[in-house]
Scaffold this motif. Structure first.
Motif, PDB file in Angstrom:
ATOM      1  N   MET A  63       2.549  -1.924 -11.485  1.00 35.81           N
ATOM      2  CA  MET A  63       2.799  -0.544 -11.129  1.00 35.81           C
ATOM      3  C   MET A  63       1.859  -0.098  -9.997  1.00 35.81           C
ATOM      4  SD  MET A  63       4.682   1.941 -11.858  1.00 35.81           S
ATOM      5  CE  MET A  63       4.813   3.667 -11.720  1.00 35.81           C
ATOM      6  N   ARG A  64       0.619  -0.559 -10.040  1.00 35.89           N
ATOM      7  CA  ARG A  64      -0.346  -0.173  -9.021  1.00 35.89           C
ATOM      8  C   ARG A  64       0.070  -0.718  -7.657  1.00 35.89           C
ATOM      9  NH1 ARG A  64      -6.460  -2.158  -9.341  1.00 35.89           N
ATOM     10  NH2 ARG A  64      -5.357  -3.491 -10.788  1.00 35.89           N
ATOM     11  N   TYR A  65       0.582  -1.945  -7.606  1.00 34.75           N
ATOM     12  CA  TYR A  65       1.009  -2.534  -6.343  1.00 34.75           C
ATOM     13  C   TYR A  65       2.220  -1.796  -5.769  1.00 34.75           C
ATOM     14  CZ  TYR A  65      -2.183  -6.293  -7.450  1.00 34.75           C
ATOM     15  OH  TYR A  65      -3.299  -7.009  -7.745  1.00 34.75           O
ATOM     16  N   PHE A  66       3.088  -1.336  -6.630  1.00 33.50           N
ATOM     17  CA  PHE A  66       4.234  -0.564  -6.194  1.00 33.50           C
ATOM     18  C   PHE A  66       3.787   0.742  -5.533  1.00 33.50           C
ATOM     19  CE2 PHE A  66       7.471   2.699  -7.068  1.00 33.50           C
ATOM     20  CZ  PHE A  66       8.507   2.176  -6.305  1.00 33.50           C
ATOM     21  N   LEU A  67       2.834   1.435  -6.117  1.00 32.60           N
ATOM     22  CA  LEU A  67       2.323   2.674  -5.536  1.00 32.60           C
ATOM     23  C   LEU A  67       1.634   2.421  -4.197  1.00 32.60           C
ATOM     24  CD1 LEU A  67       0.938   4.518  -8.681  1.00 32.60           C
ATOM     25  CD2 LEU A  67       3.006   5.033  -7.381  1.00 32.60           C
ATOM     26  N   ILE A  68       0.884   1.337  -4.115  1.00 31.65           N
ATOM     27  CA  ILE A  68       0.234   0.975  -2.850  1.00 31.65           C
ATOM     28  C   ILE A  68       1.290   0.715  -1.782  1.00 31.65           C
ATOM     29  CG2 ILE A  68      -1.141  -0.797  -1.683  1.00 31.65           C
ATOM     30  CD1 ILE A  68      -2.750  -1.018  -4.321  1.00 31.65           C
ATOM     31  N   LEU A  69       2.363   0.021  -2.145  1.00 32.29           N
ATOM     32  CA  LEU A  69       3.448  -0.265  -1.217  1.00 32.29           C
ATOM     33  C   LEU A  69       4.127   1.028  -0.747  1.00 32.29           C
ATOM     34  CD1 LEU A  69       5.189  -2.397   0.211  1.00 32.29           C
ATOM     35  CD2 LEU A  69       6.673  -2.366  -1.803  1.00 32.29           C
ATOM     36  N   VAL A  70       4.375   1.952  -1.647  1.00 36.30           N
ATOM     37  CA  VAL A  70       5.005   3.224  -1.294  1.00 36.30           C
ATOM     38  C   VAL A  70       4.106   4.011  -0.341  1.00 36.30           C
ATOM     39  CG1 VAL A  70       5.711   5.472  -2.210  1.00 36.30           C
ATOM     40  CG2 VAL A  70       6.430   3.382  -3.367  1.00 36.30           C
ATOM     41  N   VAL A  71       2.821   4.084  -0.621  1.00 35.74           N
ATOM     42  CA  VAL A  71       1.889   4.801   0.255  1.00 35.74           C
ATOM     43  C   VAL A  71       1.842   4.141   1.629  1.00 35.74           C
ATOM     44  CG1 VAL A  71      -0.544   5.372   0.611  1.00 35.74           C
ATOM     45  CG2 VAL A  71       0.520   5.752  -1.621  1.00 35.74           C
ATOM     46  N   LEU A  72       1.822   2.829   1.678  1.00 35.46           N
ATOM     47  CA  LEU A  72       1.798   2.105   2.942  1.00 35.46           C
ATOM     48  C   LEU A  72       3.054   2.397   3.766  1.00 35.46           C
ATOM     49  CD1 LEU A  72       0.294   0.069   4.705  1.00 35.46           C
ATOM     50  CD2 LEU A  72       1.525  -1.737   3.513  1.00 35.46           C
ATOM     51  N   ILE A  73       4.201   2.419   3.135  1.00 37.61           N
ATOM     52  CA  ILE A  73       5.460   2.731   3.833  1.00 37.61           C
ATOM     53  C   ILE A  73       5.426   4.155   4.373  1.00 37.61           C
ATOM     54  CG2 ILE A  73       7.935   3.119   3.478  1.00 37.61           C
ATOM     55  CD1 ILE A  73       7.875   0.663   1.601  1.00 37.61           C
ATOM     56  N   LEU A  74       4.915   5.092   3.597  1.00 39.81           N
ATOM     57  CA  LEU A  74       4.816   6.485   4.051  1.00 39.81           C
ATOM     58  C   LEU A  74       3.871   6.624   5.240  1.00 39.81           C
ATOM     59  CD1 LEU A  74       4.768   8.402   0.656  1.00 39.81           C
ATOM     60  CD2 LEU A  74       6.621   8.307   2.327  1.00 39.81           C
ATOM     61  N   VAL A  75       2.761   5.921   5.216  1.00 37.65           N
ATOM     62  CA  VAL A  75       1.796   5.990   6.313  1.00 37.65           C
ATOM     63  C   VAL A  75       2.397   5.410   7.593  1.00 37.65           C
ATOM     64  CG1 VAL A  75      -0.412   5.064   7.151  1.00 37.65           C
ATOM     65  CG2 VAL A  75      -0.246   6.030   4.856  1.00 37.65           C
ATOM     66  N   VAL A  76       3.068   4.279   7.491  1.00 37.07           N
ATOM     67  CA  VAL A  76       3.694   3.673   8.667  1.00 37.07           C
ATOM     68  C   VAL A  76       4.803   4.583   9.198  1.00 37.07           C
ATOM     69  CG1 VAL A  76       5.120   1.745   9.460  1.00 37.07           C
ATOM     70  CG2 VAL A  76       3.099   1.309   8.065  1.00 37.07           C
ATOM     71  N   GLY A  77       5.596   5.156   8.299  1.00 36.13           N
ATOM     72  CA  GLY A  77       6.649   6.084   8.720  1.00 36.13           C
ATOM     73  C   GLY A  77       6.091   7.293   9.442  1.00 36.13           C
ATOM     74  N   ALA A  78       5.021   7.871   8.915  1.00 35.63           N
ATOM     75  CA  ALA A  78       4.400   9.030   9.557  1.00 35.63           C
ATOM     76  C   ALA A  78       3.814   8.648  10.915  1.00 35.63           C
ATOM     77  CB  ALA A  78       3.323   9.617   8.657  1.00 35.63           C
ATOM     78  N   ALA A  79       3.268   7.451  11.026  1.00 34.86           N
ATOM     79  CA  ALA A  79       2.682   7.008  12.292  1.00 34.86           C
ATOM     80  C   ALA A  79       3.747   6.883  13.384  1.00 34.86           C
ATOM     81  CB  ALA A  79       1.960   5.680  12.100  1.00 34.86           C
TER      82      ALA A  79
END
Length: 92
Positions: free
Chosen positions: A1-17
């Protein structure tokens, strides 16, 4: 579950960038208005972003007309019943 949340945050950061970090031409890779106008057409959606990476200048057609006070107004669609001049704007 923790890796899934890290992946979601990473996708959001790249999208915002993609929408905020300026590229070589001083503009971000993606533009909110361009995405909003072309979200149903993937070919046109990526057209502007790829041109920005290649350093190509893009031309935009606008119309200009005088309002009742005599001031110049610009827009992508002229008001009905107004004699508007077509103007081409080159992006830097």
């Amino acid at each position: 579950m923790r890796y899934f949340l890290i992946l979601v945050v990473l996708i959001l950061v790249v999208g915002a960038a993609l929408f905020t970090v300026p590229m070589e031409n001083g503009k971000p890779l993606l533009d909110w208005q361009h995405v909003e106008q072309n979200w149903q057409n993937p070919d046109k959606l990526m057209e502007e972003g790829l041109d920005g990476l290649a350093g190509k200048s893009k031309e935009t057609t606008l119309y200009r007309w005088r309002d009742p006070q005599g001031n110049w107004q610009y827009g992508q669609i002229p008001p009905p019943g107004i004699d508007a001049e077509e103007t081409t704007i080159k992006a830097r």
